[in-house]
Motif scaffolding. Structure first.
Motif, PDB file in Angstrom:
ATOM      1  N   ASN A 170     -30.159 -14.273  -1.237  1.00 36.40           N
ATOM      2  CA  ASN A 170     -29.081 -14.324  -0.256  1.00 36.40           C
ATOM      3  C   ASN A 170     -29.506 -14.513   1.069  1.00 36.40           C
ATOM      4  N   GLU A 171     -30.486 -13.854   1.527  1.00 36.39           N
ATOM      5  CA  GLU A 171     -31.060 -14.003   2.952  1.00 36.39           C
ATOM      6  C   GLU A 171     -31.624 -15.498   3.164  1.00 36.39           C
ATOM      7  N   GLN A 172     -32.287 -15.782   2.224  1.00 34.29           N
ATOM      8  CA  GLN A 172     -32.973 -17.018   2.161  1.00 34.29           C
ATOM      9  C   GLN A 172     -31.670 -18.385   2.340  1.00 34.29           C
ATOM     10  N   LEU A 173     -30.831 -18.174   1.746  1.00 33.71           N
ATOM     11  CA  LEU A 173     -29.764 -19.199   1.671  1.00 33.71           C
ATOM     12  C   LEU A 173     -28.962 -19.118   3.119  1.00 33.71           C
ATOM     13  N   HIS A 174     -28.757 -17.833   3.592  1.00 29.53           N
ATOM     14  CA  HIS A 174     -28.170 -17.455   4.791  1.00 29.53           C
ATOM     15  C   HIS A 174     -29.026 -18.133   5.970  1.00 29.53           C
ATOM     16  N   LYS A 175     -30.244 -18.127   6.072  1.00 31.02           N
ATOM     17  CA  LYS A 175     -30.830 -18.864   6.984  1.00 31.02           C
ATOM     18  C   LYS A 175     -31.009 -20.323   6.644  1.00 31.02           C
ATOM     19  N   LEU A 176     -30.553 -20.734   5.649  1.00 35.21           N
ATOM     20  CA  LEU A 176     -30.560 -22.270   5.426  1.00 35.21           C
ATOM     21  C   LEU A 176     -29.123 -22.741   5.936  1.00 35.21           C
ATOM     22  N   LYS A 177     -28.276 -21.749   5.960  1.00 39.35           N
ATOM     23  CA  LYS A 177     -26.798 -21.720   6.590  1.00 39.35           C
ATOM     24  C   LYS A 177     -25.958 -22.463   5.321  1.00 39.35           C
ATOM     25  N   ILE A 178     -26.342 -21.986   4.113  1.00 39.89           N
ATOM     26  CA  ILE A 178     -25.431 -22.465   2.959  1.00 39.89           C
ATOM     27  C   ILE A 178     -24.453 -21.415   2.808  1.00 39.89           C
ATOM     28  N   LYS A 179     -23.056 -21.805   2.780  1.00 40.29           N
ATOM     29  CA  LYS A 179     -22.085 -21.022   2.822  1.00 40.29           C
ATOM     30  C   LYS A 179     -22.055 -20.084   1.659  1.00 40.29           C
ATOM     31  N   GLU A 180     -21.549 -18.737   1.905  1.00 41.36           N
ATOM     32  CA  GLU A 180     -21.490 -17.909   0.735  1.00 41.36           C
ATOM     33  C   GLU A 180     -20.762 -18.417  -0.773  1.00 41.36           C
ATOM     34  N   ASP A 181     -19.822 -19.413  -0.465  1.00 40.28           N
ATOM     35  CA  ASP A 181     -19.113 -19.864  -1.621  1.00 40.28           C
ATOM     36  C   ASP A 181     -19.657 -20.875  -2.354  1.00 40.28           C
ATOM     37  N   LYS A 182     -20.896 -21.447  -1.757  1.00 38.24           N
ATOM     38  CA  LYS A 182     -21.666 -22.681  -2.126  1.00 38.24           C
ATOM     39  C   LYS A 182     -22.903 -21.963  -2.909  1.00 38.24           C
ATOM     40  N   ARG A 183     -23.319 -20.715  -2.646  1.00 37.35           N
ATOM     41  CA  ARG A 183     -24.798 -20.060  -3.070  1.00 37.35           C
ATOM     42  C   ARG A 183     -24.701 -20.155  -4.360  1.00 37.35           C
ATOM     43  N   SER A 184     -23.633 -19.567  -5.323  1.00 45.80           N
ATOM     44  CA  SER A 184     -23.668 -19.404  -6.673  1.00 45.80           C
ATOM     45  C   SER A 184     -23.668 -20.667  -7.201  1.00 45.80           C
ATOM     46  N   LEU A 185     -23.112 -21.641  -6.885  1.00 47.68           N
ATOM     47  CA  LEU A 185     -23.109 -22.988  -7.321  1.00 47.68           C
ATOM     48  C   LEU A 185     -24.309 -23.585  -7.208  1.00 47.68           C
ATOM     49  N   LEU A 186     -25.214 -23.484  -6.281  1.00 54.57           N
ATOM     50  CA  LEU A 186     -26.334 -23.713  -6.025  1.00 54.57           C
ATOM     51  C   LEU A 186     -27.491 -23.385  -7.070  1.00 54.57           C
ATOM     52  N   VAL A 187     -27.421 -22.019  -7.482  1.00 56.92           N
ATOM     53  CA  VAL A 187     -28.027 -21.215  -8.523  1.00 56.92           C
ATOM     54  C   VAL A 187     -27.607 -21.722  -9.910  1.00 56.92           C
ATOM     55  N   SER A 188     -26.289 -22.131 -10.073  1.00 58.72           N
ATOM     56  CA  SER A 188     -25.880 -22.394 -11.364  1.00 58.72           C
ATOM     57  C   SER A 188     -26.510 -23.972 -11.658  1.00 58.72           C
ATOM     58  N   GLY A 189     -26.356 -24.797 -10.429  1.00 60.30           N
ATOM     59  CA  GLY A 189     -26.734 -26.175 -10.651  1.00 60.30           C
ATOM     60  C   GLY A 189     -28.224 -26.222 -11.044  1.00 60.30           C
ATOM     61  N   VAL A 190     -29.029 -25.427 -10.164  1.00 56.08           N
ATOM     62  CA  VAL A 190     -30.349 -25.377 -10.539  1.00 56.08           C
ATOM     63  C   VAL A 190     -30.926 -24.967 -11.992  1.00 56.08           C
ATOM     64  N   LEU A 191     -30.160 -23.831 -12.672  1.00 54.78           N
ATOM     65  CA  LEU A 191     -30.221 -23.430 -13.638  1.00 54.78           C
ATOM     66  C   LEU A 191     -29.938 -24.538 -14.493  1.00 54.78           C
ATOM     67  N   ILE A 192     -28.861 -25.241 -14.543  1.00 52.98           N
ATOM     68  CA  ILE A 192     -28.436 -26.364 -15.501  1.00 52.98           C
ATOM     69  C   ILE A 192     -29.372 -27.249 -15.477  1.00 52.98           C
ATOM     70  N   ALA A 193     -30.086 -27.828 -14.429  1.00 53.34           N
ATOM     71  CA  ALA A 193     -30.919 -28.715 -14.222  1.00 53.34           C
ATOM     72  C   ALA A 193     -32.384 -28.368 -14.827  1.00 53.34           C
ATOM     73  N   LEU A 194     -32.685 -27.254 -14.601  1.00 56.92           N
ATOM     74  CA  LEU A 194     -33.797 -26.727 -15.601  1.00 56.92           C
ATOM     75  C   LEU A 194     -33.562 -26.784 -16.910  1.00 56.92           C
ATOM     76  N   ASP A 195     -32.613 -26.658 -17.298  1.00 58.04           N
ATOM     77  CA  ASP A 195     -32.602 -26.873 -18.922  1.00 58.04           C
ATOM     78  C   ASP A 195     -32.914 -28.199 -19.451  1.00 58.04           C
ATOM     79  N   ASN A 196     -33.156 -29.107 -18.385  1.00 55.83           N
ATOM     80  CA  ASN A 196     -33.423 -30.585 -18.806  1.00 55.83           C
ATOM     81  C   ASN A 196     -34.877 -30.657 -18.921  1.00 55.83           C
ATOM     82  N   LYS A 197     -35.429 -30.941 -20.034  1.00 57.49           N
ATOM     83  CA  LYS A 197     -37.084 -30.889 -20.063  1.00 57.49           C
ATOM     84  C   LYS A 197     -37.596 -31.716 -19.138  1.00 57.49           C
ATOM     85  N   ASP A 198     -36.983 -33.089 -19.146  1.00 55.53           N
ATOM     86  CA  ASP A 198     -37.694 -33.936 -18.128  1.00 55.53           C
ATOM     87  C   ASP A 198     -37.698 -33.579 -16.625  1.00 55.53           C
TER      88      ASP A 198
END
Length: 507
Positions: free
Chosen positions: A74-102
């Motif tokens: 949360n502190e890291q994303l705050h420093k990157l100026k990513i809004k609070e309501d976008k932070r969970s979306l970023l996490v979920s997006g990364v987890l979805i992408a990591l599910d792709n083996k390539d």
């Protein structure tokens, strides 16, 4: 035996006690994997049982580490100026992408943040296409994820060493979140990160959004004694915590039957979410837990077309934590409960966690709704919940859990069970939040469930009582206290604990 029980196998070789070789193997209910536990020492039955219970303690410890990482992220994303309501979306997006083996194999070698951020968005879209998402669901979801490719802090190389690059963020999320998810399946990780990200933001309070702690979503499934053939509805889905807990407990009871597990994921879990910023989190959460269909409907649970659609699925269990009313014009919490009950099959159970003020109402619109509830459905139980249950969400509302039997009007001679369940073993620590630090919850939950299922009256814990709509629906109104057991030492101990707690937590 493992189809019904956790099985501990003990192998011993040798003759003399001082020179024997001992191995212990644990196979958990319904799982094919066997893990070797303990060491090479002959243990007493009591020690074996204590060691087995430590498995839950290890899970708790890992969960604490996950919560600590959520604060760091949360502190890291705050420093990157990513809004609070976008932070969970970023996490979920990364987890979805990591599910792709390539992508998992190649992202480290991508030459720039700009290329990586664009690739991340494309992979999210490709992954979502593998789901049976109908209509314009994918396009609507991608509208929420597209910011990843355009946000300046994510597509540019950071000049400051204090700021994480996108590649570093993905590495950290993989290590700290994906590692937990792989080890402890079917857990609403996104919900917990959402709570942490909005902890110091007011953006969700006006919406009445209060996400249910995971131990309580699991408790809901135990209250209804969920079965593998149940069809579950949550008409106020949020991040999908109730559906994830339902999935976990239903699959645990499948005893490894893969076809039954697929049926649960594809045809037995349904949600409705109105808030556009919560909807993609719910869908992505179900995706991450292997839901092959993502049966989350976007819209109002009061929409007639949505109600008709849900009724065709014939749900047998209803869970909900409705938006809590903060303004006179807001929809009453009981309206959401009635909506859930309307969609359920006859004799199905609906479990809702709502503000205690609803249970205490003796006049006005809430009284009218209580009368309507009892005229159509049966109030089986009400549990008074801990006052600080939603401490981690920075919400001070006092709540209760209500259990209704759908489409059976309240019988005149019906005694409702009232539980005074104010101590769940959790407590708050400064900066770390409210948590089961002493591993008490499992035993406490078993006690609560035993009292409820046996309809047992116990001084200080429970009472059964005939009630009408005009009565207060809470244990406090009918409880008996055994004052003879209280001593001066009891008062002194409580006061000392209270003072010490306030000093240590600076409250």
């Amino acid at each position: 035996m493992s189809k019904e029980y956790n099985v501990l196998s003990l192998a011993v070789s040798g003759v003399e006690k001082d020179n024997i070789k001992v191995s212990y193997f644990l196979q958990k209910t319904g799982l094919s994997d066997v893990e070797q536990i303990f060491g090479n020492k002959l243990l007493s039955l009591d020690d074996i049982l204590a060691g087995f219970k430590q498995d839950e303690a290890r899970k708790n410890e890992k969960y604490k580490e996950l919560l600590e990482y959520s604060q760091i992220l949360n502190e890291q994303l705050h420093k990157l100026k990513i809004k609070e309501d976008k932070r969970s979306l970023l996490v979920s997006g990364v987890l979805i992408a990591l599910d792709n083996k390539d992508f998992y194999r190649d992202y480290v070698g991508m030459s720039s943040n700009k290329i990586l951020s664009s690739a991340l968005v494309e992979i999210i879209k490709e992954q979502l296409k593998t789901e049976d998402l109908q209509g314009d669901k994918i396009d609507r979801l991608m509208e929420n994820y597209n910011f990843i490719a355009t946000h300046p802090s994510l597509k540019k190389l950071q000049k400051s060493k204090e700021l994480k690059t996108l590649r570093e963020l993905i590495n950290d999320i993989d290590e700290n979140i994906n590692g937990y998810v792989r080890t402890y399946k079917y857990y609403d990780v996104l919900g917990q990160f959402y709570i942490e990200f909005l902890r110091y933001s007011n953006s969700d309070k006006g919406l009445g959004i209060v996400l249910t702690p995971p131990h309580i979503t699991d408790f809901f499934t135990d209250i209804v004694d969920i079965k593998t053939d149940d069809v579950v509805l949550d008409n106020c889905t949020g991040t999908g915590g109730f559906l994830v807990s339902a999935m976990k407990n239903m699959i645990d009871k499948c005893n490894g039957d893969s076809s039954q597990e697929n049926s649960i994921k594809q045809h037995q879990l349904y949600g409705i979410e109105y808030q556009p910023e919560m909807y993609p989190l719910a869908v992505s959460n179900m995706f991450l837990h292997g839901d092959g269909k993502s049966n989350i409907l976007s819209g109002s649970c009061f929409d007639e077309d949505i109600i008709k659609t849900i009724k065709t699925k014939k749900p047998t269990v209803g869970f909900l934590n409705p938006p809590y009313k903060s303004d006179k014009s807001d929809v009453e919490e009981f309206e959401f409960v009635l909506n859930n009950l309307e969609c359920l099959e006859k004799k199905s159970l609906c479990v809702a966690i709502i503000p205690m003020s609803c249970a205490l109402a003796q006049k006005g619109e809430r009284l009218r709704l209580k009368e309507k509830l009892l005229s159509k459905h049966t109030l089986k139980a009400v549990f008074s919940m801990p006052n600080e249950l939603f401490k981690n969400s920075k919400v001070g509302v006092v709540t209760c859990i209500m259990v209704f039997e759908a489409r059976i009007p309240q019988p005149k001679n019906k005694k409702t069970f009232f539980g005074y369940f104010k101590d769940d073993g959790f407590f708050n620590k400064k900066t770390k939040g409210r948590f089961d630090y002493d591993n008490k919850w499992i035993d406490i939950k078993d006690t609560w469930l035993s009292l409820y299922f046996n309809n047992e009256e116990k001084v200080g814990f429970s009472k059964t009582k005939k009630v009408t709509a005009k009565d207060e629906w809470c244990a406090e109104a009918y409880m008996e206290t055994d004052y003879s057991t209280l001593t001066q030492d009891d008062f002194q101990k409580v006061l000392k604990k209270y003072v010490a707690f306030n000093v240590l937590n600076d409250e």
